[in-house]
Design a protein around this motif. Structure first.
Motif, PDB file in Angstrom:
ATOM      1  N   SER A 102       1.596   4.926  -9.574  1.00 37.22           N
ATOM      2  CA  SER A 102       1.182   4.368  -8.276  1.00 37.22           C
ATOM      3  C   SER A 102       0.330   5.399  -7.548  1.00 37.22           C
ATOM      4  N   GLY A 103      -0.194   4.998  -6.394  1.00 34.51           N
ATOM      5  CA  GLY A 103      -0.963   5.937  -5.580  1.00 34.51           C
ATOM      6  C   GLY A 103      -0.096   7.085  -5.103  1.00 34.51           C
ATOM      7  N   ALA A 104       1.129   6.781  -4.679  1.00 29.71           N
ATOM      8  CA  ALA A 104       2.027   7.841  -4.188  1.00 29.71           C
ATOM      9  C   ALA A 104       2.381   8.805  -5.324  1.00 29.71           C
ATOM     10  N   ASN A 107      -0.319  11.215  -5.869  1.00 32.03           N
ATOM     11  CA  ASN A 107      -0.356  12.248  -4.826  1.00 32.03           C
ATOM     12  C   ASN A 107       0.727  13.308  -5.035  1.00 32.03           C
ATOM     13  N   THR A 133       2.097   9.954   2.368  1.00 34.19           N
ATOM     14  CA  THR A 133       2.054  11.122   1.475  1.00 34.19           C
ATOM     15  C   THR A 133       1.148  12.228   2.016  1.00 34.19           C
ATOM     16  N   HIS A 134       0.617  12.035   3.227  1.00 30.27           N
ATOM     17  CA  HIS A 134      -0.222  13.063   3.855  1.00 30.27           C
ATOM     18  C   HIS A 134       0.595  13.841   4.899  1.00 30.27           C
ATOM     19  N   ALA A 180      -7.683   7.949   3.908  1.00 30.97           N
ATOM     20  CA  ALA A 180      -6.712   7.382   4.844  1.00 30.97           C
ATOM     21  C   ALA A 180      -6.332   5.974   4.442  1.00 30.97           C
ATOM     22  N   THR A 181      -5.400   5.440   5.211  1.00 29.76           N
ATOM     23  CA  THR A 181      -4.908   4.095   4.979  1.00 29.76           C
ATOM     24  C   THR A 181      -5.549   3.111   5.951  1.00 29.76           C
ATOM     25  N   ASP A 206      -8.081  11.464  -1.127  1.00 26.92           N
ATOM     26  CA  ASP A 206      -7.224  10.321  -1.442  1.00 26.92           C
ATOM     27  C   ASP A 206      -8.062   9.069  -1.174  1.00 26.92           C
ATOM     28  N   ALA A 208      -7.622   6.028  -2.215  1.00 24.28           N
ATOM     29  CA  ALA A 208      -6.889   4.797  -2.554  1.00 24.28           C
ATOM     30  C   ALA A 208      -7.558   3.553  -1.987  1.00 24.28           C
ATOM     31  N   HIS A 209      -7.959   3.630  -0.719  1.00 26.92           N
ATOM     32  CA  HIS A 209      -8.487   2.416  -0.096  1.00 26.92           C
ATOM     33  C   HIS A 209      -9.888   2.074  -0.538  1.00 26.92           C
ATOM     34  N   THR A 232      -5.402   4.403  -5.841  1.00 26.37           N
ATOM     35  CA  THR A 232      -4.660   3.267  -6.389  1.00 26.37           C
ATOM     36  C   THR A 232      -5.671   2.388  -7.131  1.00 26.37           C
ATOM     37  N   HIS A 234      -5.226  -0.999  -7.428  1.00 27.36           N
ATOM     38  CA  HIS A 234      -4.973  -2.419  -7.133  1.00 27.36           C
ATOM     39  C   HIS A 234      -5.571  -2.913  -5.816  1.00 27.36           C
ATOM     40  N   LYS A 235      -6.365  -2.071  -5.154  1.00 32.78           N
ATOM     41  CA  LYS A 235      -6.910  -2.531  -3.864  1.00 32.78           C
ATOM     42  C   LYS A 235      -8.297  -3.141  -4.131  1.00 32.78           C
TER      43      LYS A 235
END
Ligand code: PLP
Length: 421
Positions: A102-104, A107, A133-134, A180-181, A206, A208-209, A232, A234-235
């Motif tokens: 996973s993304g986490a 990290n 996780t930041h 960031a998220t 990171d 992910a997004h 990640t 899956h986004k």
């Protein structure tokens, strides 16, 4: 109709475990009928789903291709080798690891590869859009590391690179994280690289997004600047649920060791094969057009929500997501999220920068366009979606009005069928 999507094995499942079979069907119906505006979700392809549901799931393959701790890995090795080559080619990366669950998890491996417990790391503040996780105090990162934070300016709600540099010079971090998220703007990776060089820090992005937008060549890539990029799959990228890491060749061994044996056992080989499929899909002209359209739609949705009287944080978006300050409606993020949910609109409450409300309540919502764009919706539909959101927030106490909005949501999504039978 839903049963036919799952193929012939589904009848056996219905006989064996009707309770779970019914959930598979009703979740597919929910995804088809509702509006999916969660910025981190998407509709992955049937090809990716086929790999996830394959017998590769049965195989233990601790280690890496050609260096496994189990026999019988010759077939799964091929899938991982292909996936690594595709990742390096697509992103122009020197090294790729497809094994993070996973993304986490990715990290965790990055902290492990570059730092020791107690070291100082500098990352985006959580209330300004950073991820757990930041450095969250309830996460391993905040418990085991000294994580210092930078944020966005109050006037323009964009990352304050002067502040970032000042903090970096003061706390001398081992590693600086950007990504960031919930940050709708682009990140200036060149400036972050120069700050990392000035203080001798590892540059970790990171992504992910936004990595799917990078894959589709719709926004600039961090890969040439960063020591290491985690994300990640899956986004916007539209692959299976999972994580991935890209790095410079010099860090390849540290990254691979941090994933296995550092913090994972056997990789999920069905997911690794599914990641390889998604990477091939991302290299197509259709995907590049999709990534650009995701941004066009996000801009149109943010503008339409502003036309409905709400405020887009930082004046709009340059990515796939928008953060909307909804204080003008008199409704908080928590209530808006719940009201939209009852109307068949999935989105999430989200803190806005300098939010006066608690993180459990918030003054904002976050909306994203990866899923509706995969469905084929375009700029014509964005004002319609904005109006449905605005009405759900305003009329949420009136059950008849919510039922009417839900009907309109179902009529809209029926025109853009997901996973047609
Ligand atoms: N990093 C960022 C920036 C994220 O937004 C997320 C998830 O939303 C993650 C990491 C964690 O990913 P996962 O949920 O796959 O563990």
């Amino acid at each position: 109709m839903s049963e036919t999507f799952f193929g012939p094995d589904f009848q056996a499942l219905q006989g064996q475990d009707p309770e779970i079979a019914a959930i598979l069907i009703s979740e597919l119906d929910r995804q088809r009928e509702n509006l999916q505006l969660i910025a981190s979700e998407n509709f992955t392809s049937p090809a990716v789903l086929a790999a996830l549901g394959s017998t590769l799931s049965n195989k233990y393959a601790e280690g890496y291709p050609g260096k496994r701790y189990y026999g019988g890995c010759e077939e799964v090795d091929k899938a991982e080798v292909i996936g690594i080559a595709r990742a390096k080619e697509l992103f122009g990366a020197e090294h790729a690891n497809l094994q993070p669950h996973s993304g986490a998890s990715a990290n965790v491996a990055i902290y492990q590869a570059f730092t020791k417990p107690g070291d100082t790391v500098l990352a985006m503040s959580l209330p300004h859009g950073g991820h757990l996780t930041h450095g969250s105090k309830v996460n391993f990162s905040g418990k085991w590391f000294n994580v210092e934070s930078y944020g966005v300016r109050q006037d323009n709600e964009l990352i304050d690179y002067d502040e970032l540099r000042d903090i970096a010079l003061r706390v001398k971090p081992k590693m600086i994280c950007s990504g960031a998220t919930a940050y709708p703007s682009l990140i200036d990776f060149k400036t972050v690289r120069s700050i990392c060089d000035e203080v001798g820090a590892i540059m970790w992005v990171d992504a992910a997004h936004f990595i799917g937008l990078v894959a589709g060549k719709a926004i600039p890539s961090p890969v040439e600047y960063a020591d290491v990029v985690s994300f990640t799959t899956h986004k916007v990228l539209r692959g299976p649920r999972g994580g991935m890491i890209l790095s410079k060749a010099a860090h390849a061994s540290a990254i691979d060791k941090a994933i296995f044996p550092g913090m994972q056992g056997g990789p999920i080989m069905s997911a690794v094969a599914a990641k390889a499929i998604a990477l091939k899909e991302c290299a197509t002209a259709q995907y590049q057009a999709y990534a650009k359209e995701v941004i066009v739609n996000a801009k149109a949705l943010a503008k339409s929500l502003e036309d409905e009287g709400m405020r887009a944080v930082s004046g709009g978006t340059e990515t796939h997501l928008a953060l909307i300050d909804i204080r003008s409606t008199g409704v908080n993020g928590k209530v808006a999220d719940e009201r939209c949910g009852r109307a068949g609109i999935s989105l999430n409450k989200n803190a806005i920068p300098y939010d006066p409300e608690s993180p459990a309540v918030t003054s904002g919502i976050r909306v994203g366009t990866p899923a509706v764009t995969t469905q084929g919706m375009g700029s014509e539909q964005m004002p319609v979606i904005a109006s449905l959101i605005a009405r759900a927030i305003k009329d949420g106490e009136d059950e008849a009005k919510i039922a009417q909005i839900r009907k309109e949501v179902n009529a809209l999504t029926a025109k853009f069928p997901v996973y047609p039978a």
